[in-house]
Design a protein around this motif. Structure first.
Motif, PDB file in Angstrom:
ATOM      1  N   LEU A 258       0.834  -1.212   0.000  1.00 28.11           N
ATOM      2  CA  LEU A 258       0.000   0.000   0.000  1.00 28.11           C
ATOM      3  C   LEU A 258       0.864   1.256   0.000  1.00 28.11           C
ATOM      4  O   LEU A 258       0.513   2.255  -0.631  1.00 28.11           O
ATOM      5  CB  LEU A 258      -0.932  -0.005   1.214  1.00 28.11           C
ATOM      6  CG  LEU A 258      -2.046  -1.055   1.211  1.00 28.11           C
ATOM      7  CD1 LEU A 258      -2.868  -0.957   2.490  1.00 28.11           C
ATOM      8  CD2 LEU A 258      -2.959  -0.874  -0.004  1.00 28.11           C
ATOM      9  N   TRP A 260       3.840   1.600  -1.360  1.00 28.92           N
ATOM     10  CA  TRP A 260       4.402   1.806  -2.699  1.00 28.92           C
ATOM     11  C   TRP A 260       3.343   2.373  -3.652  1.00 28.92           C
ATOM     12  O   TRP A 260       3.641   3.244  -4.464  1.00 28.92           O
ATOM     13  CB  TRP A 260       4.969   0.500  -3.229  1.00 28.92           C
ATOM     14  CG  TRP A 260       5.554   0.637  -4.604  1.00 28.92           C
ATOM     15  CD1 TRP A 260       5.109   0.092  -5.749  1.00 28.92           C
ATOM     16  CD2 TRP A 260       6.714   1.405  -4.960  1.00 28.92           C
ATOM     17  NE1 TRP A 260       5.899   0.458  -6.810  1.00 28.92           N
ATOM     18  CE2 TRP A 260       6.905   1.267  -6.354  1.00 28.92           C
ATOM     19  CE3 TRP A 260       7.606   2.197  -4.234  1.00 28.92           C
ATOM     20  CZ2 TRP A 260       7.934   1.885  -7.042  1.00 28.92           C
ATOM     21  CZ3 TRP A 260       8.641   2.811  -4.927  1.00 28.92           C
ATOM     22  CH2 TRP A 260       8.805   2.667  -6.302  1.00 28.92           C
ATOM     23  N   GLU A 261       2.111   1.878  -3.545  1.00 24.00           N
ATOM     24  CA  GLU A 261       1.032   2.418  -4.372  1.00 24.00           C
ATOM     25  C   GLU A 261       0.800   3.894  -4.047  1.00 24.00           C
ATOM     26  O   GLU A 261       0.532   4.705  -4.935  1.00 24.00           O
ATOM     27  CB  GLU A 261      -0.256   1.611  -4.146  1.00 24.00           C
ATOM     28  CG  GLU A 261      -0.190   0.196  -4.694  1.00 24.00           C
ATOM     29  CD  GLU A 261      -1.464  -0.585  -4.428  1.00 24.00           C
ATOM     30  OE1 GLU A 261      -2.337  -0.053  -3.680  1.00 24.00           O
ATOM     31  OE2 GLU A 261      -1.593  -1.711  -4.930  1.00 24.00           O
ATOM     32  N   TYR A 262       0.914   4.223  -2.764  1.00 26.02           N
ATOM     33  CA  TYR A 262       0.775   5.620  -2.356  1.00 26.02           C
ATOM     34  C   TYR A 262       1.882   6.472  -2.967  1.00 26.02           C
ATOM     35  O   TYR A 262       1.633   7.576  -3.472  1.00 26.02           O
ATOM     36  CB  TYR A 262       0.816   5.710  -0.825  1.00 26.02           C
ATOM     37  CG  TYR A 262       0.974   7.127  -0.311  1.00 26.02           C
ATOM     38  CD1 TYR A 262      -0.127   7.955  -0.130  1.00 26.02           C
ATOM     39  CD2 TYR A 262       2.247   7.627  -0.003  1.00 26.02           C
ATOM     40  CE1 TYR A 262       0.032   9.252   0.341  1.00 26.02           C
ATOM     41  CE2 TYR A 262       2.401   8.915   0.473  1.00 26.02           C
ATOM     42  CZ  TYR A 262       1.295   9.730   0.640  1.00 26.02           C
ATOM     43  OH  TYR A 262       1.449  11.014   1.091  1.00 26.02           O
ATOM     44  N   LEU A 264       3.576   5.966  -5.677  1.00 30.02           N
ATOM     45  CA  LEU A 264       3.353   6.120  -7.120  1.00 30.02           C
ATOM     46  C   LEU A 264       2.362   7.248  -7.401  1.00 30.02           C
ATOM     47  O   LEU A 264       2.591   8.104  -8.265  1.00 30.02           O
ATOM     48  CB  LEU A 264       2.849   4.810  -7.721  1.00 30.02           C
ATOM     49  CG  LEU A 264       3.877   3.669  -7.828  1.00 30.02           C
ATOM     50  CD1 LEU A 264       3.194   2.382  -8.259  1.00 30.02           C
ATOM     51  CD2 LEU A 264       4.976   4.038  -8.816  1.00 30.02           C
TER      52      LEU A 264
END
Length: 277
Positions: A258, A260-262, A264
């Motif tokens: 989560l 890493w998605e943030y 990005l």
């Protein structure tokens, strides 16, 4: 007759002395020193100082920031140019240099120190850190905890935490059999707002440390290639994330996917706000 012979001998002696003096002057003139001016031109953009030594006359000098130098030389002197980042170079002061010019240009090559090949296989290492740590046999632990030293388990606190402890530790009132005492230091720090300020500083330090931990856990290539953040903007981007409450929540939860998605999504917003698209 004898008088004439003595006069001739005297004249011959004077002529010989004059010839010897003239020869000595010629030799001395031939060994005269002159100032040679020059410039070292290294095959690199780095213009640090280069040592210039006249090993024949045992004198030397150092080039300035752009490579210029001047040094006294005589015919057949040997000049040696050296620097840590450059290959050593020798220049002989021949007749063409000594009599033909007063300025020389000395090109120098970059010195590349090649390391020997490192072989990991004899030690049963794969080169992968996570894999090798599981099979690596470590020496006996000699840490403070293993040796059971006094206060070995005491947590080392930061400077801000130490100041907060000094300002706000203990109770407001202490009661004893023969009387009571007031913790004036704690009361004054509460009333003046210093305790509140120190608590906020501790929180800021914790957030900063969390951000630094995330920063060091991500290699620069991911910032450059995946997040498309220039190297000189990485610290600014991490601060951009740090001030966001969502970032702090994800860090505390420890969910790497989560997070890493943030990053990005946050990276896309950062590039847009700073005209980096």
């Amino acid at each position: 007759m004898a008088s004439k012979v003595r006069i001739v001998s005297s004249i011959r002696a004077r002529v010989i002395i004059v010839c010897i003096l003239l020869l000595g002057c010629g030799l001395a003139f031939g060994q005269q020193k002159k100032t040679l001016i020059g410039k070292v031109v290294p095959d690199t953009s780095e213009n640090s100082s280069v040592n210039v030594q006249n090993i024949s006359a045992r004198t030397g000098t150092i080039t300035d920031s752009i490579g210029n130098f001047q040094i006294l030389v005589r015919p057949n002197d040997t000049l040696v140019f050296s620097a840590v980042h450059l290959k050593r170079k020798t220049v002989i002061i021949n007749d063409s240099i000594y009599y033909g010019t007063s300025y020389i240009v000395v090109p120098m090559e970059v010195f590349v120190n090649k390391l020997r090949e490192v072989v990991v296989q004899p030690y049963n290492l794969s080169g992968k850190l996570t894999q090798d740590l599981n099979t690596l046999k470590l020496q006996k632990d000699v840490s403070a905890e293993a040796l059971k030293l006094p206060n070995a388990d005491v947590k080392i606190i930061s400077q801000s935490e130490n100041k907060l402890h000094d300002a706000d530790h203990g109770k407001f009132f202490y009661y004893y059999i023969i009387g009571a005492a007031i913790n004036v230091n704690k009361i004054l720090n509460r009333l003046s707002g210093r305790t509140k300020m120190l608590k906020e500083r501790v929180e800021i330090d914790k957030k900063y440390q969390q951000t630094q931990d995330i920063r060091t856990s991500i290699v620069d290539s991911l910032f450059l290639n995946e997040l498309k953040i220039p190297h000189e903007r990485i610290s600014d981007f991490m601060y951009f994330c740090e001030v966001d409450k969502q970032f702090q929540k994800l860090v505390s939860e420890g969910n790497q996917l989560l997070l890493w998605e943030y990053l990005l999504a946050r990276g896309e917003l950062y590039r847009k706000n700073n005209g980096l698209e």
